[in-house]
Design a protein around this motif. Structure first.
Motif, mmCIF file in Angstrom:
data_model
loop_
_atom_site.group_PDB
_atom_site.id
_atom_site.type_symbol
_atom_site.label_atom_id
_atom_site.label_comp_id
_atom_site.label_asym_id
_atom_site.label_seq_id
_atom_site.Cartn_x
_atom_site.Cartn_y
_atom_site.Cartn_z
ATOM 1 N N GLY A 65 19.350 22.513 9.553
ATOM 2 C CA GLY A 65 17.993 23.038 9.622
ATOM 3 C C GLY A 65 17.524 23.635 8.314
ATOM 4 N N ALA A 66 18.454 24.104 7.495
ATOM 5 C CA ALA A 66 18.107 24.643 6.175
ATOM 6 C C ALA A 66 18.039 23.552 5.122
ATOM 7 N N GLY A 67 18.373 22.323 5.501
ATOM 8 C CA GLY A 67 18.393 21.231 4.535
ATOM 9 C C GLY A 67 19.629 21.242 3.668
ATOM 10 N N ALA A 68 20.710 21.831 4.172
ATOM 11 C CA ALA A 68 21.952 21.929 3.408
ATOM 12 C C ALA A 68 22.743 20.625 3.496
ATOM 13 N N CYS A 69 23.560 20.395 2.503
ATOM 14 C CA CYS A 69 24.529 19.300 2.552
ATOM 15 C C CYS A 69 25.771 19.822 3.262
ATOM 16 N N LEU A 70 26.055 19.254 4.409
ATOM 17 C CA LEU A 70 27.154 19.728 5.245
ATOM 18 C C LEU A 70 28.362 18.816 5.128
ATOM 19 N N ILE A 71 29.527 19.435 4.919
ATOM 20 C CA ILE A 71 30.811 18.745 5.041
ATOM 21 C C ILE A 71 31.468 19.280 6.306
ATOM 22 N N THR A 72 31.917 18.403 7.176
ATOM 23 C CA THR A 72 32.556 18.848 8.407
ATOM 24 C C THR A 72 33.900 18.163 8.594
ATOM 25 N N ASP A 73 34.806 18.872 9.275
ATOM 26 C CA ASP A 73 36.029 18.216 9.718
ATOM 27 C C ASP A 73 35.667 17.157 10.752
ATOM 28 N N ALA A 74 36.539 16.190 10.930
ATOM 29 C CA ALA A 74 36.248 15.074 11.832
ATOM 30 C C ALA A 74 36.509 15.469 13.283
ATOM 31 N N TRP A 75 35.587 15.082 14.177
ATOM 32 C CA TRP A 75 35.796 15.270 15.604
ATOM 33 C C TRP A 75 34.990 14.234 16.374
ATOM 34 N N GLU A 76 35.507 13.864 17.533
ATOM 35 C CA GLU A 76 34.880 12.821 18.338
ATOM 36 C C GLU A 76 33.499 13.263 18.796
ATOM 37 N N GLY A 77 32.530 12.362 18.691
ATOM 38 C CA GLY A 77 31.179 12.639 19.156
ATOM 39 C C GLY A 77 30.229 13.081 18.065
ATOM 40 N N LEU A 78 30.719 13.264 16.850
ATOM 41 C CA LEU A 78 29.867 13.732 15.757
ATOM 42 C C LEU A 78 28.642 12.847 15.571
ATOM 43 N N GLU A 79 28.825 11.536 15.703
ATOM 44 C CA GLU A 79 27.735 10.603 15.430
ATOM 45 C C GLU A 79 26.568 10.750 16.409
ATOM 46 N N LEU A 80 26.776 11.447 17.529
ATOM 47 C CA LEU A 80 25.665 11.711 18.444
ATOM 48 C C LEU A 80 24.655 12.672 17.833
ATOM 49 N N PHE A 81 25.086 13.418 16.829
ATOM 50 C CA PHE A 81 24.253 14.467 16.263
ATOM 51 C C PHE A 81 23.842 14.194 14.820
ATOM 52 N N LEU A 82 24.764 13.706 14.001
ATOM 53 C CA LEU A 82 24.485 13.396 12.601
ATOM 54 C C LEU A 82 25.264 12.144 12.207
ATOM 55 N N LYS A 83 24.672 11.330 11.323
ATOM 56 C CA LYS A 83 25.304 10.086 10.915
ATOM 57 C C LYS A 83 26.216 10.325 9.723
ATOM 58 N N PRO A 84 27.520 10.041 9.876
ATOM 59 C CA PRO A 84 28.456 10.236 8.767
ATOM 60 C C PRO A 84 28.051 9.461 7.518
ATOM 61 N N ASP A 85 28.271 10.091 6.359
ATOM 62 C CA ASP A 85 28.009 9.549 5.026
ATOM 63 C C ASP A 85 26.533 9.513 4.648
ATOM 64 N N GLU A 86 25.645 9.649 5.641
ATOM 65 C CA GLU A 86 24.220 9.652 5.335
ATOM 66 C C GLU A 86 23.583 11.014 5.611
ATOM 67 N N GLU A 87 23.961 11.620 6.752
ATOM 68 C CA GLU A 87 23.389 12.914 7.136
ATOM 69 C C GLU A 87 24.431 14.028 7.122
ATOM 70 N N VAL A 88 25.685 13.656 6.961
ATOM 71 C CA VAL A 88 26.784 14.615 6.914
ATOM 72 C C VAL A 88 27.976 13.942 6.248
ATOM 73 N N LEU A 89 28.795 14.720 5.556
ATOM 74 C CA LEU A 89 30.039 14.211 4.977
ATOM 75 C C LEU A 89 31.192 14.648 5.868
ATOM 76 N N VAL A 90 32.130 13.736 6.119
ATOM 77 C CA VAL A 90 33.220 13.989 7.051
ATOM 78 C C VAL A 90 34.546 14.020 6.295
ATOM 79 N N ALA A 91 35.375 14.997 6.651
ATOM 80 C CA ALA A 91 36.682 15.152 6.007
ATOM 81 C C ALA A 91 37.785 15.133 7.055
ATOM 82 N N ARG A 92 38.811 14.342 6.797
ATOM 83 C CA ARG A 92 39.962 14.302 7.706
ATOM 84 C C ARG A 92 40.976 15.382 7.375
ATOM 85 N N ASP A 93 40.959 15.859 6.131
ATOM 86 C CA ASP A 93 41.926 16.874 5.698
ATOM 87 C C ASP A 93 41.390 17.555 4.445
ATOM 88 N N GLY A 94 42.197 18.443 3.881
ATOM 89 C CA GLY A 94 41.779 19.171 2.704
ATOM 90 C C GLY A 94 41.564 18.293 1.486
#
Length: 364
Positions: A279-308
């Motif tokens: 909502g603030a227009g931030a670039c978000l990096i999130t850990d991976a979890w099932e169902g994320l794509e229902l809310f934001l599209k990986p690599d386009e609307e959010v960056l996804v990380a499997r580990d550190g």
């Protein structure tokens, strides 16, 4: 409808991650004509750390966390058309779920609203005769903060009549783009209290990347980290009030979301932080979890990380231009699909449907 809502706190987010969720959903219901009374205990020093004063869209009753205070607020349950006991009140939880459901009028809708379904379900399974399972005969509807099909199936398998997820979302009036604030300048920021079932994941997804990138600046907000050993390039802020969340999100190159163990394992459980950041227009990096794509599209609307290592790679390669583009796409997505106005429509329809069905059944 008059709604009596027994929860942790509407006025304070201090050790109370559900505050933003409560404010978003309940204010949306108030705009749809519902009269809301929120009952919160005077506990955990929250009244000394208020983020807001009592709003004009809800009456807030702060009750003493004593047996006498408990009796007084339970005695008001029969005045409501909808009685809600939320999980995680923190004091007298067992007594509240049993007594409020029992005290509600026969024609009232009785709801258990779970804001931490994985933890609650584990507790129910570990305690034969748990007060929640014992109250399923009286509870008309279970609403959950998230969890998707696994949580719905679990609750209904345990005896709940009906379970419906009401995902958290964005309140654009509270969380929106603001000018950057030098207090929060860094390459990666994380905001979260130190909790036992999150700390190992914070070590993996935040502290380890900080150690890998000593030339980058990391910012840690939240309570409980005061006595934790941190890398030299991690600056700790302590509790960050909700009034500062927008600047905290928009100023860093990127912000990090780390799900707690139980939420990550269950999936379909986006944290409030996901929508605040988007909502603030931030670039978000999130850990991976099932169902994320229902809310934001990986690599386009959010960056996804499997580990550190993935987090470190994102931080090292992320340009300001790409970060801004990801943030803007995320903002458009949540404004279009994931606002509390939409959640308000969902809950309003559920309440009216369930009340009508109950009255029809009682009249038969």
């Amino acid at each position: 409808m008059k709604i009596a809502f027994y929860g942790s706190s509407l006025l304070s987010s201090y050790w109370n991650g559900a505050a933003t969720y409560y404010r978003g959903v309940l204010s949306a219901l108030a705009r749809r004509g519902h009269e809301i009374v929120f009952y919160e205990p005077d506990a955990f020093d929250r009244q000394a750390h208020r983020d807001i004063e009592p709003p004009d869209w809800a009456k807030v009753v702060v009750w003493p966390a004593t047996p006498e205070g408990l009796r007084a607020v339970v005695a008001e349950a029969p005045q409501a058309d909808v009685v809600v006991k939320a999980s995680g009140v923190g004091v007298f939880d067992d007594e509240l779920v049993a007594q409020t459901m029992r005290a509600a009028r026969k024609d009232a809708l009785r709801i258990f609203w779970d804001v931490d379904a994985p933890a609650t379900l584990a507790e129910i399974r570990s305690r034969p005769g748990h007060p929640i399972s014992a109250a399923f005969d009286e509870i008309d509807l279970v609403l959950t903060y998230g969890g998707g099909a696994p949580v719905v199936n679990a609750y209904e398998g345990l005896g709940a009549r009906r379970c419906v997820p009401v995902y958290n979302a964005l309140d654009p009036s509270s969380h929106h783009p603001v000018p950057p604030d030098p207090r929060f300048a860094c390459d990666l920021a994380f905001l979260g209290n130190r909790l036992p079932d999150r700390e190992a994941r914070v070590e993996t997804f935040f502290l380890e990347p900080a150690a890998r990138l000593p030339e980058r600046a990391f910012l840690l907000g939240g309570s409980g980290w005061e006595h934790r050993s941190l890398p030299a390039n991690v600056r700790h802020l302590g509790h960050v009030y909700t009034r500062d969340h927008n600047a905290f999100n928009v100023t860093p190159r990127a912000v990090l979301n780390i799900a707690r163990d139980s939420m990550a394992a269950t999936g379909f459980s986006p944290a409030t932080r996901v929508f605040e950041a988007a909502g603030a227009g931030a670039c978000l990096i999130t850990d991976a979890w099932e169902g994320l794509e229902l809310f934001l599209k990986p690599d386009e609307e959010v960056l996804v990380a499997r580990d550190g290592a993935d987090v470190a790679e994102h931080v090292a390669s992320l340009t300001r231009e790409r970060a801004e583009a990801i943030g803007q796409r995320a903002l458009r997505r949540v404004l279009g699909e994931h606002t509390y106005e939409r959640r308000g429509d969902q809950v309003d329809a559920l309440l009216r449907q369930e009340i009508a069905a109950k009255r029809e059944k009682n009249a038969a």
